[in-house]
Design a protein around this motif. Structure first.
Motif, PDB file in Angstrom:
ATOM      1  N   GLY A  11       0.821  -1.202   0.000  1.00 26.73           N
ATOM      2  CA  GLY A  11       0.000   0.000   0.000  1.00 26.73           C
ATOM      3  C   GLY A  11       0.852   1.248   0.000  1.00 26.73           C
ATOM      4  O   GLY A  11       2.076   1.171   0.145  1.00 26.73           O
ATOM      5  N   PRO A  12       0.209   2.417  -0.162  1.00 26.65           N
ATOM      6  CA  PRO A  12       0.950   3.683  -0.213  1.00 26.65           C
ATOM      7  C   PRO A  12       1.439   4.128   1.161  1.00 26.65           C
ATOM      8  O   PRO A  12       1.131   3.493   2.174  1.00 26.65           O
ATOM      9  N   ALA A  13       2.190   5.216   1.177  1.00 27.01           N
ATOM     10  CA  ALA A  13       2.798   5.732   2.410  1.00 27.01           C
ATOM     11  C   ALA A  13       1.755   6.028   3.477  1.00 27.01           C
ATOM     12  O   ALA A  13       0.687   6.576   3.190  1.00 27.01           O
ATOM     13  N   GLY A  16      -0.881   2.619   6.987  1.00 25.23           N
ATOM     14  CA  GLY A  16      -0.992   1.799   8.193  1.00 25.23           C
ATOM     15  C   GLY A  16      -0.482   0.384   7.981  1.00 25.23           C
ATOM     16  O   GLY A  16      -0.615  -0.464   8.863  1.00 25.23           O
ATOM     17  N   LYS A  17       0.139   0.132   6.842  1.00 29.69           N
ATOM     18  CA  LYS A  17       0.543  -1.256   6.549  1.00 29.69           C
ATOM     19  C   LYS A  17       1.657  -1.761   7.464  1.00 29.69           C
ATOM     20  O   LYS A  17       1.662  -2.936   7.827  1.00 29.69           O
ATOM     21  N   GLY A  18       2.562  -0.867   7.848  1.00 41.48           N
ATOM     22  CA  GLY A  18       3.659  -1.294   8.724  1.00 41.48           C
ATOM     23  C   GLY A  18       3.150  -1.737  10.087  1.00 41.48           C
ATOM     24  O   GLY A  18       3.520  -2.804  10.589  1.00 41.48           O
ATOM     25  N   THR A  35       9.888  -4.018   4.031  1.00 40.84           N
ATOM     26  CA  THR A  35      10.764  -3.935   2.853  1.00 40.84           C
ATOM     27  C   THR A  35      11.134  -2.491   2.521  1.00 40.84           C
ATOM     28  O   THR A  35      12.159  -2.251   1.904  1.00 40.84           O
ATOM     29  N   GLY A  36      10.301  -1.535   2.952  1.00 43.00           N
ATOM     30  CA  GLY A  36      10.633  -0.125   2.731  1.00 43.00           C
ATOM     31  C   GLY A  36      11.933   0.259   3.414  1.00 43.00           C
ATOM     32  O   GLY A  36      12.649   1.155   2.953  1.00 43.00           O
ATOM     33  N   SER A  37      12.270  -0.442   4.522  1.00 40.32           N
ATOM     34  CA  SER A  37      13.501  -0.088   5.235  1.00 40.32           C
ATOM     35  C   SER A  37      14.735  -0.379   4.358  1.00 40.32           C
ATOM     36  O   SER A  37      15.780   0.254   4.530  1.00 40.32           O
ATOM     37  N   LEU A  38      14.622  -1.301   3.413  1.00 45.00           N
ATOM     38  CA  LEU A  38      15.754  -1.580   2.518  1.00 45.00           C
ATOM     39  C   LEU A  38      16.011  -0.373   1.605  1.00 45.00           C
ATOM     40  O   LEU A  38      17.152   0.059   1.427  1.00 45.00           O
ATOM     41  N   TYR A  39      14.918   0.155   1.033  1.00 47.04           N
ATOM     42  CA  TYR A  39      15.066   1.317   0.137  1.00 47.04           C
ATOM     43  C   TYR A  39      15.479   2.549   0.935  1.00 47.04           C
ATOM     44  O   TYR A  39      16.279   3.373   0.476  1.00 47.04           O
ATOM     45  N   ARG A  40      14.935   2.668   2.154  1.00 45.71           N
ATOM     46  CA  ARG A  40      15.322   3.789   3.012  1.00 45.71           C
ATOM     47  C   ARG A  40      16.800   3.679   3.396  1.00 45.71           C
ATOM     48  O   ARG A  40      17.503   4.687   3.468  1.00 45.71           O
ATOM     49  N   ALA A  41      17.258   2.449   3.655  1.00 45.60           N
ATOM     50  CA  ALA A  41      18.662   2.265   4.039  1.00 45.60           C
ATOM     51  C   ALA A  41      19.598   2.656   2.893  1.00 45.60           C
ATOM     52  O   ALA A  41      20.651   3.262   3.123  1.00 45.60           O
ATOM     53  N   LEU A  83      14.302  10.480  -1.019  1.00 49.91           N
ATOM     54  CA  LEU A  83      15.332   9.841  -1.848  1.00 49.91           C
ATOM     55  C   LEU A  83      15.052   8.341  -2.016  1.00 49.91           C
ATOM     56  O   LEU A  83      15.369   7.761  -3.054  1.00 49.91           O
ATOM     57  N   SER A  84      14.408   7.719  -1.016  1.00 54.64           N
ATOM     58  CA  SER A  84      14.138   6.279  -1.133  1.00 54.64           C
ATOM     59  C   SER A  84      13.228   5.993  -2.319  1.00 54.64           C
ATOM     60  O   SER A  84      13.405   5.007  -3.034  1.00 54.64           O
ATOM     61  N   SER A  85      12.260   6.868  -2.574  1.00 53.90           N
ATOM     62  CA  SER A  85      11.355   6.595  -3.698  1.00 53.90           C
ATOM     63  C   SER A  85      12.014   6.931  -5.034  1.00 53.90           C
ATOM     64  O   SER A  85      11.571   6.475  -6.083  1.00 53.90           O
ATOM     65  N   VAL A  86      13.094   7.723  -5.001  1.00 52.54           N
ATOM     66  CA  VAL A  86      13.856   7.978  -6.230  1.00 52.54           C
ATOM     67  C   VAL A  86      14.718   6.750  -6.557  1.00 52.54           C
ATOM     68  O   VAL A  86      14.683   6.231  -7.682  1.00 52.54           O
ATOM     69  N   VAL A  93      18.565  -1.216  -8.588  1.00 51.64           N
ATOM     70  CA  VAL A  93      18.457  -1.210  -7.125  1.00 51.64           C
ATOM     71  C   VAL A  93      17.436  -2.266  -6.693  1.00 51.64           C
ATOM     72  O   VAL A  93      17.682  -3.069  -5.782  1.00 51.64           O
ATOM     73  N   ARG A  94      16.306  -2.314  -7.372  1.00 48.97           N
ATOM     74  CA  ARG A  94      15.267  -3.292  -7.024  1.00 48.97           C
ATOM     75  C   ARG A  94      15.822  -4.720  -7.177  1.00 48.97           C
ATOM     76  O   ARG A  94      15.580  -5.589  -6.349  1.00 48.97           O
ATOM     77  N   ALA A  95      16.556  -4.938  -8.268  1.00 41.07           N
ATOM     78  CA  ALA A  95      17.106  -6.280  -8.511  1.00 41.07           C
ATOM     79  C   ALA A  95      18.072  -6.671  -7.395  1.00 41.07           C
ATOM     80  O   ALA A  95      18.076  -7.814  -6.935  1.00 41.07           O
ATOM     81  N   ASP A 118       5.876  -6.245   4.378  1.00 45.39           N
ATOM     82  CA  ASP A 118       5.087  -5.107   3.916  1.00 45.39           C
ATOM     83  C   ASP A 118       5.896  -4.223   2.994  1.00 45.39           C
ATOM     84  O   ASP A 118       7.117  -4.146   3.114  1.00 45.39           O
ATOM     85  N   GLY A 119       5.214  -3.614   2.026  1.00 42.46           N
ATOM     86  CA  GLY A 119       5.911  -2.770   1.058  1.00 42.46           C
ATOM     87  C   GLY A 119       5.001  -2.258  -0.027  1.00 42.46           C
ATOM     88  O   GLY A 119       3.843  -1.885   0.218  1.00 42.46           O
ATOM     89  N   ARG A 120       5.536  -2.228  -1.239  1.00 45.75           N
ATOM     90  CA  ARG A 120       4.776  -1.719  -2.387  1.00 45.75           C
ATOM     91  C   ARG A 120       4.510  -2.809  -3.418  1.00 45.75           C
ATOM     92  O   ARG A 120       3.530  -2.762  -4.145  1.00 45.75           O
ATOM     93  N   ASP A 121       5.434  -3.778  -3.507  1.00 46.50           N
ATOM     94  CA  ASP A 121       5.370  -4.769  -4.595  1.00 46.50           C
ATOM     95  C   ASP A 121       5.524  -6.198  -4.074  1.00 46.50           C
ATOM     96  O   ASP A 121       5.962  -7.075  -4.805  1.00 46.50           O
ATOM     97  N   VAL A 122       5.191  -6.419  -2.801  1.00 44.12           N
ATOM     98  CA  VAL A 122       5.387  -7.762  -2.239  1.00 44.12           C
ATOM     99  C   VAL A 122       4.432  -8.749  -2.918  1.00 44.12           C
ATOM    100  O   VAL A 122       4.834  -9.820  -3.376  1.00 44.12           O
ATOM    101  N   ALA A 169       3.613  13.611  -4.033  1.00 43.50           N
ATOM    102  CA  ALA A 169       4.665  13.462  -5.048  1.00 43.50           C
ATOM    103  C   ALA A 169       5.268  12.059  -4.973  1.00 43.50           C
ATOM    104  O   ALA A 169       5.538  11.416  -5.993  1.00 43.50           O
ATOM    105  N   ARG A 170       5.448  11.553  -3.740  1.00 45.45           N
ATOM    106  CA  ARG A 170       6.045  10.214  -3.578  1.00 45.45           C
ATOM    107  C   ARG A 170       5.070   9.143  -4.077  1.00 45.45           C
ATOM    108  O   ARG A 170       5.464   8.193  -4.737  1.00 45.45           O
ATOM    109  N   ASP A 171       3.773   9.308  -3.771  1.00 42.45           N
ATOM    110  CA  ASP A 171       2.753   8.382  -4.284  1.00 42.45           C
ATOM    111  C   ASP A 171       2.841   8.307  -5.806  1.00 42.45           C
ATOM    112  O   ASP A 171       2.770   7.234  -6.397  1.00 42.45           O
TER     113      ASP A 171
END
Ligand code: CDP
Length: 217
Positions: A11-13, A16-18, A35-41, A83-86, A93-95, A118-122, A169-171
């Motif tokens: 789901g989007p930012a 409440g998914k986390g 999984t968002g923590s990976l992109y944030r990291a 920057l994580s959504s960029v 990066v996804r690969a 949880d994430g966007r593409d699980v 913008a991130r959505d």
């Protein structure tokens, strides 16, 4: 070895998914991966290194992420979120992050019998065979309000309108990208949390999950 049970929560930012994913995992005795923590990291490390969002740099960082990077202190800042959504739009990066997520789902740490990711593409890309898929959403107004309150609670002084604009913008970046865009899997159950308390959302999510994986003793 019996097969791990996988639950995908996308789901989007600030939908409440986390919170839901963490609570579902605790209740089921499953492992949980945000999984968002990976992109944030990846984003946090690039910022710390003073590097811009060049695909080659971002890929190298993604390939060399360590466990402690996922719990770094500044992962929840707005600069990191942006920057994580960029970097998340970059296929390389996804690969680089895919194998780790799939391994976590197939062999949950601690020998747990299942995993909630949880994430966007699980449900669409990482674990298309997940036994239960939830797509958690909420209105932009409700989500912006929650993120604003979260930032206030962290001691930041966010501007409400700026938080809302940044989230919109991130959505858009997450939904419009070519690589694994944010969208519900065809077989996902939809949960709109705009008008639900955390308890009400959790009880609805629990019913949905039990409906898919059966009652657990
Ligand atoms: O907590 P919030 O929903 O604001 O963000 P997050 O779940 O930590 O995700 C941060 C960013 O990572 C998102 O805006 C996406 O661009 C990216 N992401 C992704 O592309 N795929 C995922 N499975 C998880 C996050």
């Amino acid at each position: 070895m019996s097969r791990s049970i996988v639950i995908a929560v996308d789901g989007p930012a600030a939908a409440g998914k986390g919170t839901l994913a963490k609570a579902l995992a605790a209740r089921l005795g499953f492992a949980h991966l945000d999984t968002g923590s990976l992109y944030r990291a990846v984003a946090a490390k690039l910022l710390a290194l003073g590097q811009g969002p060049e695909a080659d740099d971002a890929r190298l960082v993604a390939e060399s992420l360590a466990a402690e990077d996922l719990t770094a202190r500044d992962l929840r800042s707005e600069a990191v979120a942006k920057l994580s959504s960029v970097v998340a739009a970059m296929p390389e990066v996804r690969a680089a992050l895919l194998a780790y997520q799939r391994r976590f789902a197939a062999q949950p740490p601690g020998g747990k019998p299942g995993a909630v990711l949880d994430g966007r593409d699980v449900g669409t890309v990482v674990c298309p065979d997940a036994q239960a898929k939830l797509y958690v959403t909420a209105s932009l107004a409700a989500r912006a309000r929650r993120r604003h309150a979260e930032l206030l609670a962290r001691g930041e002084r966010p501007d409400a309108e700026a938080v809302r604009a940044e989230m919109e913008a991130r959505d858009r970046r997450d939904s419009d990208r070519a690589a694994a865009p944010l969208k519900p899997a065809a077989d996902a159950l939809l949960l709109d949390t705009s008008d639900l308390s955390i308890e009400a959302a959790l009880s609805a999510a629990w019913e949905m999950v039990v409906g898919r994986i059966g009652p657990r003793s």
